[in-house]
Design a protein around this motif. Sequence first.
Motif, PDB file in Angstrom:
ATOM      1  N   UNK A 110      17.455  30.238 -63.526  1.00 13.92           N
ATOM      2  CA  UNK A 110      17.377  28.841 -64.088  1.00 13.92           C
ATOM      3  C   UNK A 110      16.315  28.185 -63.776  1.00 13.92           C
ATOM      4  N   UNK A 111      15.914  28.257 -62.402  1.00 13.71           N
ATOM      5  CA  UNK A 111      14.757  27.493 -61.861  1.00 13.71           C
ATOM      6  C   UNK A 111      13.317  27.942 -62.304  1.00 13.71           C
ATOM      7  N   UNK A 150      24.599  34.332 -56.949  1.00 15.64           N
ATOM      8  CA  UNK A 150      24.495  33.030 -57.113  1.00 15.64           C
ATOM      9  C   UNK A 150      22.962  32.520 -56.753  1.00 15.64           C
ATOM     10  N   UNK A 151      22.470  33.221 -55.851  1.00 15.84           N
ATOM     11  CA  UNK A 151      21.009  33.036 -55.792  1.00 15.84           C
ATOM     12  C   UNK A 151      19.959  33.376 -56.857  1.00 15.84           C
ATOM     13  N   UNK A 152      20.285  34.534 -57.379  1.00 20.98           N
ATOM     14  CA  UNK A 152      19.652  35.091 -58.320  1.00 20.98           C
ATOM     15  C   UNK A 152      19.595  34.406 -59.702  1.00 20.98           C
ATOM     16  N   UNK A 203      10.843  25.654 -64.666  1.00 18.38           N
ATOM     17  CA  UNK A 203       9.397  25.546 -64.423  1.00 18.38           C
ATOM     18  C   UNK A 203       8.658  26.166 -65.323  1.00 18.38           C
ATOM     19  N   UNK A 204       8.841  27.164 -66.079  1.00 19.36           N
ATOM     20  CA  UNK A 204       8.133  27.549 -67.147  1.00 19.36           C
ATOM     21  C   UNK A 204       7.908  26.691 -68.135  1.00 19.36           C
ATOM     22  N   UNK A 259      10.503  26.254 -57.230  1.00 22.22           N
ATOM     23  CA  UNK A 259      11.800  27.184 -57.813  1.00 22.22           C
ATOM     24  C   UNK A 259      11.939  28.298 -56.935  1.00 22.22           C
ATOM     25  N   UNK A 260      10.952  28.891 -56.363  1.00 23.93           N
ATOM     26  CA  UNK A 260      11.153  29.908 -55.465  1.00 23.93           C
ATOM     27  C   UNK A 260      11.993  29.464 -54.249  1.00 23.93           C
ATOM     28  N   UNK A 261      11.393  28.186 -53.752  1.00 24.99           N
ATOM     29  CA  UNK A 261      11.797  27.682 -52.561  1.00 24.99           C
ATOM     30  C   UNK A 261      13.217  27.176 -52.740  1.00 24.99           C
ATOM     31  N   UNK A 262      13.679  26.554 -53.674  1.00 27.90           N
ATOM     32  CA  UNK A 262      15.034  26.168 -54.165  1.00 27.90           C
ATOM     33  C   UNK A 262      15.936  27.469 -53.980  1.00 27.90           C
TER      34      UNK A 262
END
Length: 417
Positions: free
Chosen positions: A244-245, A237-239, A249-250, A203-206
Motif C-alpha cells: 500500500x505504501x 501485515x508488514x508486507x 508513493x508511486x 514508505x520503506x521506513x514505515x
Amino acid sequence: MADSTPPPQPPDARGTPRAQAVGRAVENGVAYARRKLRAGEVGSLPVVLVLAVVWITFQSLNENFLSPRNLSNLSVDIVGTGLIAVGIVFVLLLGELDLSVGSISGLAAAIFAVLNVNNGVPEWLALIIAVLAGMAAGTVQGYSFARTRVPAFVVTLAGLLTWNGLMLYILGTSGTINIDENGLVAKLTSYYFTDDAVAYGLAALAAGLVFLVSYLDRRRRLAAGMPHRSLQVIGLRAGALAVVAFTVAYLLNRFQGLPLALLIFLVVVAGLDILLRRTHYGRQVYALGGGVEAARRASLRVTRVQTAVLAVSGTMAAIGGLFLASRITSVSQSSGSGVLLLNAIAAAVIGGTSLFGGRGSTWSAVLGMLVIQSISSGMAITDTPAAVQFMITGGVLFAAVVIDALSRRSQEAHGRA
C-alpha cells in the motif's frame, strides 16, 4: 517382479520452502482474522470494504477519479478535518462527545490571523499562541466536565457557542483576513517533496517500523506468556502495508510528489496511536471508556485523564483549524462552521471508533476521512448535487453505527465487552 513404486515427480512451486512459508503465513492470517470476526472484533474491515466500493464506483463513472492529481488533492483535503477527527477519537473512547471542536478550530485560525496579519506578530509565535489557545479551551471544558460530572456534550455545547462568539469578537467587522500565501502556515498544505526518493524511502521506513514494533511486541508477549501473533501474520501485515505504501508513493510521485500536509498528518496519527496503545495514559483512557465507576474504584485519576482528553481534543481542533486556513489561505467569520463538526465526528465513527467508548484508534480518523472526502471528491467530479453527498454520507454513518452496535453485542456474547 516389477517395482510398483511411482517414479519421483519434479517438485512444483508449492513444494519449495519459500512457497510453503508463504502458504503458512496466509493460512495463519486467515485463521487469525476468522477468530477476530467470530468474536465480533471486525476492526477496520467494514470501512475498507466501503472505501473500495466508493473508489470502484466513482472510477467507473469518471476515469479521472483515481488519477494521481485527484488522489494527491484528496490526500491534502483530508488533513484539516482529519486532525480534528483524531481529537474526537480520544473523546469517543471515553464514551463522550465534543461538540466544540469546530468553534475551537475557527477561534485558533482567527487568533493566528489577527496576531500575524493585523498585528505583525511573527508567524511561528502566532502559530504557537493559536495552538495553546485551543489547548486552553479544551482544558477548561475538560476540567468543568470532570469536576461537575455534567455530560461532556452539554459542556462542549456551551463551549461551541462561547468560542464561536469569541472568534467573531476577535475578527470584529474585518470579515475575511487573508494570510500570506508564501508564509509558514500557507506552506503546510502547498509544499510538496518533489524528490521521488523521499516518498519511497518513507514508505520503506514505515513498513520496516511496523514490522519491528510488531516483532518486539510479540517477544514481550511471548516472554510474559500472553497471546501473541505469529511471525507469519506479522510478516503478512508488514508486507501488505509495504504494498500500500509503495503504491501511494508511486501515485503521488506521478503528480507533484509527497505533500508535506499528508506527512505531518500521518506522523501525528502514528504518534498519538503510540500514546494510546503503548503508554499508561492511553491504557487509562481505554479503561475509562469501559466504565468510569470501575476506573474510580481501581484508583485511576479520573479527573486528570478526562481533563487531558478534552485538552487533546482542543489542541487537535486548533491544529486542524490552522491546516484548514492554510488550504484556503484565509480566515473568515464562517471558519469552523458548516458541516465541519459533523464531518469530524462522522469520520471517527465511520472509521471504527465505538460510540459506546473503549474501542477505537487514531487510524479510525484516517479511514473515516478517506471515505467522506472520497465521496465528496467523487460527487464533485461527476457533478452530482451536494444533497446526494449528504444522503450517502449519512447512510454510511448509519451503517457504521449499526455495525458498531452488532459488534458490541457479539463481543458481549463472547465475554469480551
